[in-house]
Design a protein around this motif. Structure first.
Motif, PDB file in Angstrom:
ATOM      1  N   ILE A   1     -15.115  -5.175 -15.076  1.00 14.44           N
ATOM      2  CA  ILE A   1     -14.488  -3.968 -15.636  1.00 14.44           C
ATOM      3  C   ILE A   1     -14.253  -2.923 -14.547  1.00 14.44           C
ATOM      4  O   ILE A   1     -13.165  -2.340 -14.430  1.00 14.44           O
ATOM      5  N   SER A   2     -15.287  -2.651 -13.734  1.00  7.51           N
ATOM      6  CA  SER A   2     -15.152  -1.627 -12.689  1.00  7.51           C
ATOM      7  C   SER A   2     -14.110  -2.031 -11.648  1.00  7.51           C
ATOM      8  O   SER A   2     -13.301  -1.206 -11.208  1.00  7.51           O
ATOM      9  N   ALA A   3     -14.110  -3.308 -11.250  1.00  2.00           N
ATOM     10  CA  ALA A   3     -13.135  -3.774 -10.255  1.00  2.00           C
ATOM     11  C   ALA A   3     -11.715  -3.629 -10.784  1.00  2.00           C
ATOM     12  O   ALA A   3     -10.805  -3.208 -10.041  1.00  2.00           O
ATOM     13  N   SER A   4     -11.516  -3.964 -12.048  1.00  2.00           N
ATOM     14  CA  SER A   4     -10.172  -3.851 -12.647  1.00  2.00           C
ATOM     15  C   SER A   4      -9.693  -2.407 -12.639  1.00  2.00           C
ATOM     16  O   SER A   4      -8.552  -2.113 -12.257  1.00  2.00           O
ATOM     17  N   ILE A   5     -10.578  -1.489 -13.040  1.00  2.00           N
ATOM     18  CA  ILE A   5     -10.204  -0.070 -13.089  1.00  2.00           C
ATOM     19  C   ILE A   5      -9.929   0.474 -11.692  1.00  2.00           C
ATOM     20  O   ILE A   5      -8.942   1.183 -11.458  1.00  2.00           O
ATOM     21  N   ILE A   6     -10.801   0.125 -10.734  1.00  2.00           N
ATOM     22  CA  ILE A   6     -10.655   0.632  -9.365  1.00  2.00           C
ATOM     23  C   ILE A   6      -9.355   0.138  -8.743  1.00  2.00           C
ATOM     24  O   ILE A   6      -8.607   0.911  -8.126  1.00  2.00           O
ATOM     25  N   LEU A   7      -9.064  -1.140  -8.875  1.00  2.00           N
ATOM     26  CA  LEU A   7      -7.856  -1.699  -8.269  1.00  2.00           C
ATOM     27  C   LEU A   7      -6.592  -1.136  -8.900  1.00  2.00           C
ATOM     28  O   LEU A   7      -5.626  -0.811  -8.207  1.00  2.00           O
ATOM     29  N   ILE A   8      -6.598  -1.012 -10.221  1.00  2.00           N
ATOM     30  CA  ILE A   8      -5.402  -0.498 -10.917  1.00  2.00           C
ATOM     31  C   ILE A   8      -5.175   0.972 -10.602  1.00  2.00           C
ATOM     32  O   ILE A   8      -4.071   1.388 -10.225  1.00  2.00           O
ATOM     33  N   THR A   9      -6.225   1.801 -10.767  1.00  2.00           N
ATOM     34  CA  THR A   9      -6.073   3.241 -10.516  1.00  2.00           C
ATOM     35  C   THR A   9      -5.808   3.522  -9.040  1.00  2.00           C
ATOM     36  O   THR A   9      -5.018   4.407  -8.701  1.00  2.00           O
ATOM     37  N   GLY A  10      -6.473   2.760  -8.149  1.00  2.00           N
ATOM     38  CA  GLY A  10      -6.236   2.945  -6.721  1.00  2.00           C
ATOM     39  C   GLY A  10      -4.803   2.624  -6.345  1.00  2.00           C
ATOM     40  O   GLY A  10      -4.169   3.356  -5.581  1.00  2.00           O
ATOM     41  N   TYR A  11      -4.278   1.537  -6.900  1.00  2.00           N
ATOM     42  CA  TYR A  11      -2.901   1.135  -6.602  1.00  2.00           C
ATOM     43  C   TYR A  11      -1.907   2.166  -7.139  1.00  2.00           C
ATOM     44  O   TYR A  11      -0.933   2.516  -6.472  1.00  2.00           O
ATOM     45  N   LEU A  12      -2.161   2.680  -8.347  1.00  2.00           N
ATOM     46  CA  LEU A  12      -1.215   3.597  -8.989  1.00  2.00           C
ATOM     47  C   LEU A  12      -1.278   5.010  -8.426  1.00  2.00           C
ATOM     48  O   LEU A  12      -0.250   5.672  -8.271  1.00  2.00           O
ATOM     49  N   PHE A  13      -2.505   5.493  -8.106  1.00  2.00           N
ATOM     50  CA  PHE A  13      -2.664   6.919  -7.807  1.00  2.00           C
ATOM     51  C   PHE A  13      -3.075   7.236  -6.367  1.00  2.00           C
ATOM     52  O   PHE A  13      -3.050   8.401  -5.983  1.00  2.00           O
ATOM     53  N   LEU A  14      -3.442   6.222  -5.579  1.00  2.00           N
ATOM     54  CA  LEU A  14      -3.914   6.510  -4.228  1.00  2.00           C
ATOM     55  C   LEU A  14      -3.007   5.965  -3.131  1.00  2.00           C
ATOM     56  O   LEU A  14      -2.643   6.686  -2.202  1.00  2.00           O
ATOM     57  N   LEU A  15      -2.654   4.692  -3.225  1.00  2.00           N
ATOM     58  CA  LEU A  15      -1.953   4.040  -2.126  1.00  2.00           C
ATOM     59  C   LEU A  15      -0.519   4.554  -1.971  1.00  2.00           C
ATOM     60  O   LEU A  15       0.188   4.743  -2.959  1.00  2.00           O
ATOM     61  N   SER A  16      -0.115   4.749  -0.713  1.00  2.00           N
ATOM     62  CA  SER A  16       1.260   5.173  -0.429  1.00  2.00           C
ATOM     63  C   SER A  16       2.219   4.004  -0.633  1.00  2.00           C
ATOM     64  O   SER A  16       1.809   2.843  -0.673  1.00  2.00           O
ATOM     65  N   LYS A  17       3.510   4.314  -0.717  1.00  2.00           N
ATOM     66  CA  LYS A  17       4.510   3.260  -0.903  1.00  2.00           C
ATOM     67  C   LYS A  17       4.517   2.291   0.280  1.00  2.00           C
ATOM     68  O   LYS A  17       4.642   1.077   0.096  1.00  2.00           O
ATOM     69  N   ASP A  18       4.391   2.833   1.493  1.00  2.00           N
ATOM     70  CA  ASP A  18       4.369   1.962   2.681  1.00  2.00           C
ATOM     71  C   ASP A  18       3.171   1.029   2.662  1.00  2.00           C
ATOM     72  O   ASP A  18       3.286  -0.154   3.002  1.00  2.00           O
ATOM     73  N   LEU A  19       2.021   1.550   2.263  1.00  2.00           N
ATOM     74  CA  LEU A  19       0.811   0.727   2.219  1.00  2.00           C
ATOM     75  C   LEU A  19       0.916  -0.335   1.132  1.00  2.00           C
ATOM     76  O   LEU A  19       0.492  -1.485   1.332  1.00  2.00           O
ATOM     77  N   LYS A  20       1.513   0.018   0.004  1.00  2.00           N
ATOM     78  CA  LYS A  20       1.715  -0.965  -1.069  1.00  2.00           C
ATOM     79  C   LYS A  20       2.611  -2.105  -0.596  1.00  2.00           C
ATOM     80  O   LYS A  20       2.320  -3.279  -0.848  1.00  2.00           O
ATOM     81  N   ARG A  21       3.703  -1.741   0.101  1.00  2.00           N
ATOM     82  CA  ARG A  21       4.615  -2.777   0.613  1.00  2.00           C
ATOM     83  C   ARG A  21       3.913  -3.657   1.643  1.00  2.00           C
ATOM     84  O   ARG A  21       4.082  -4.880   1.656  1.00  2.00           O
ATOM     85  N   SER A  22       3.098  -3.026   2.501  1.00  2.00           N
ATOM     86  CA  SER A  22       2.382  -3.786   3.529  1.00  2.00           C
ATOM     87  C   SER A  22       1.379  -4.757   2.902  1.00  2.00           C
ATOM     88  O   SER A  22       1.296  -5.924   3.299  1.00  2.00           O
ATOM     89  N   LEU A  23       0.650  -4.294   1.895  1.00  2.00           N
ATOM     90  CA  LEU A  23      -0.310  -5.160   1.208  1.00  2.00           C
ATOM     91  C   LEU A  23       0.398  -6.301   0.486  1.00  2.00           C
ATOM     92  O   LEU A  23      -0.068  -7.442   0.488  1.00  2.00           O
ATOM     93  N   TYR A  24       1.536  -5.962  -0.108  1.00  2.00           N
ATOM     94  CA  TYR A  24       2.308  -6.976  -0.829  1.00  2.00           C
ATOM     95  C   TYR A  24       2.777  -8.082   0.124  1.00  2.00           C
ATOM     96  O   TYR A  24       2.691  -9.276  -0.189  1.00  2.00           O
ATOM     97  N   ARG A  25       3.233  -7.670   1.328  1.00  2.00           N
ATOM     98  CA  ARG A  25       3.673  -8.658   2.326  1.00  2.00           C
ATOM     99  C   ARG A  25       2.512  -9.522   2.795  1.00  2.00           C
ATOM    100  O   ARG A  25       2.654 -10.739   2.958  1.00  2.00           O
ATOM    101  N   GLN A  26       1.361  -8.884   3.003  1.00  2.00           N
ATOM    102  CA  GLN A  26       0.187  -9.627   3.454  1.00  2.00           C
ATOM    103  C   GLN A  26      -0.249 -10.661   2.413  1.00  2.00           C
ATOM    104  O   GLN A  26      -0.583 -11.800   2.748  1.00  2.00           O
ATOM    105  N   ILE A  27      -0.223 -10.272   1.132  1.00  2.00           N
ATOM    106  CA  ILE A  27      -0.613 -11.197   0.053  1.00  2.00           C
ATOM    107  C   ILE A  27       0.358 -12.362  -0.023  1.00  2.00           C
ATOM    108  O   ILE A  27      -0.047 -13.528  -0.169  1.00  2.00           O
ATOM    109  N   ARG A  28       1.672 -12.065   0.103  1.00  2.00           N
ATOM    110  CA  ARG A  28       2.663 -13.139   0.065  1.00  2.00           C
ATOM    111  C   ARG A  28       2.476 -14.113   1.224  1.00  2.00           C
ATOM    112  O   ARG A  28       2.583 -15.335   1.051  1.00  2.00           O
ATOM    113  N   MET A  29       2.180 -13.593   2.405  1.00  2.00           N
ATOM    114  CA  MET A  29       1.962 -14.448   3.565  1.00  2.00           C
ATOM    115  C   MET A  29       0.735 -15.342   3.371  1.00  2.00           C
ATOM    116  O   MET A  29       0.769 -16.532   3.686  1.00  2.00           O
TER     117      MET A  29
END
Length: 455
Positions: A421-449
């Motif tokens: 439960i805590s991991a789900s909330i942290i990851l969702i809220t962190g992604y929506l309210f903390l991470l910048s657009k550039d960081l989101k794109r960078s993480l997305y590329r890393q996951i795809r790779m």
């Protein structure tokens, strides 16, 4: 206790080596390394003198140790002093590895280190010796093995670590000035940590020292994960500062701050909610106040991690006098305040509350200092866009999880549910309210790779 000397010179050495590496000057890099190694040899000798005089006197006359265990205590003390001296002389080599950002080396050697220490635990179980002495000897051997591996790697890979007897005044003064002020800050941290332990020993006895030690182990295990991210980030911050890329440096800081918050929260919030169950699972019999101490140390970690990342920027500038004085003074104030409260009959956790307050104010002071030294850094933006968001998200996550689990009995299933439960909330809220657009794109590329590699 004397490790604060090591920490001070380690910060100075790492900063100056990384700075010269950023400027790509191999000659000056070798001169900085050789000068720092000579300084560390001198400090190692100083530590030996202080430890074997004042330290030995304190051990034998002030600490509460049963008479029949004093011989073992002396042996462990002397071996610890030797280990400390070797560790101090090793600092410049470790600084070179960090400056070159060879984190894979740290990972592999770290795995070996963990395996060897697990082997120590097994040998303690099967060995029929004085376990305290046996433990100290095995720890010493493991430390020597790890140090030799790092040193041989540096000598083979990095020509700047080939020692030359060079004493450059142009390096000695800035390094000693830097480490001198850092020494005050680190000595204050040491005094606060050991001072609180001694106060607890005097007012509440050795049993609560055990609870404090357990809390420290929990804190160290969790903070170690976040420190890995800080270790990886620090060289890049110093190099960006060295070439004047302040905007990129601030962006790197903010991204690292948010990622380290999420990493800490993923570990800390489930532990805060399930501290009693985890300690029972680990220890069987949990010392009184261990749960409370553990929760306060985990809260302390959040602010300490933010403060540490801010200090990376200030260290890059080389102007650490202000933060060392302010933070050091705040930490030292914990001891007299705790002493007065204990004299008045306060509960043992009071010192931990003061610790949290001190590190919170120190972190805010660090943020203001960064703003003074680097105008491109906005104190207001940091407080409202970063700090307040992270604190609000942490509080919301903690209370949501508590409300989910309050109707369940303590069990391993509840712990797994808490983590999910805590991991789900942290990851969702962190992604929506903390991470910048550039960081989101960078993480997305890393996951795809990574997914492509696995497929």
């Amino acid at each position: 206790m004397l490790s604060f000397l090591n920490d001070s010179m380690s910060g100075a050495t790492s900063r100056f080596i990384t700075y010269e590496l950023g400027r790509d000057n191999l000659k000056r890099l070798n001169q900085v390394f050789s000068t720092s190694l000579i300084i560390h040899i001198f400090i190692a000798l100083l530590v030996f003198f202080v430890a074997e005089t004042i330290g030995l006197w304190f051990l034998e006359n002030k600490l509460i140790i049963p008479d029949h265990r004093m011989i073992s205590a002396r042996f462990v003390f002397h071996l610890s002093v030797i280990s400390m001296m070797i560790g101090i002389i090793q600092v410049p080599y470790n600084a070179v590895i960090i400056s070159h950002e060879k984190m894979d080396v740290y990972a592999y050697v770290g795995i070996l280190n963990i395996f060897l220490r697990l082997l120590i635990v097994y040998m303690l179980v099967i060995g029929n010796y004085d376990k305290l002495i046996f433990y100290a000897v095995l720890q010493f051997i493991v430390s020597i093995i790890i140090i030799l591996i790092y040193r041989m790697y540096c000598f083979k890979k990095y020509p700047e670590t080939h020692f030359k007897f060079i004493i450059k005044k142009e390096y000695i003064y800035p390094m000693l000035n830097f480490s001198g002020w850092d020494l005050y800050g680190n000595a204050s941290v040491m005094a606060r940590t050991q001072g609180v332990n001694m106060l607890i020993n005097v007012f509440f006895g050795p049993m609560l020292n055990a609870a404090s030690g357990i809390a420290s182990q929990v804190q160290g295990a969790v903070m170690g994960l976040a420190n890995n991210l800080v270790t990886a980030t620090r060289p890049q911050i110093v190099k960006l500062y060295a070439i004047g890329e302040y905007g990129s440096m601030i962006k790197l800081f903010r991204d690292s701050l948010k990622l380290s918050y999420m990493l800490l929260a993923l570990m800390s919030i489930p532990l805060m909610c399930e501290m009693n169950f985890i300690l029972h699972l680990w220890l069987g019999t949990v010392p009184e106040y261990a749960v409370i101490f553990g929760r306060y140390t985990l809260l302390f970690n959040f602010f300490a991690n933010m403060s540490l990342l801010l200090a990376c920027i200030i260290h890059a500038t080389g102007k650490i006098k202000r933060i060392s004085f302010i933070n050091g003074s705040l930490y030292l104030m914990v001891i007299p305040f705790s002493f007065i409260c204990y004299k008045l009959g306060a509960n043992p956790e009071v010192a931990y509350i003061f610790n949290v307050i001190a590190v919170l104010f120190g972190m805010l002071s660090n943020a203001w200092t960064v703003h003074l030294y680097i105008p491109e850094f906005s104190f207001k933006k940091y407080v409202y866009n970063d700090f307040m968001r992270m604190i609000i998200l942490m509080i919301i996550t903690y209370y949501i999880v508590l409300n989910f689990i309050k109707f369940m009995d303590e069990s391993f299933i509840r712990f797994v549910f808490t983590f999910f439960i805590s991991a789900s909330i942290i990851l969702i809220t962190g992604y929506l309210f903390l991470l910048s657009k550039d960081l989101k794109r960078s993480l997305y590329r890393q996951i795809r790779m990574k997914l492509k590699i696995w497929n």
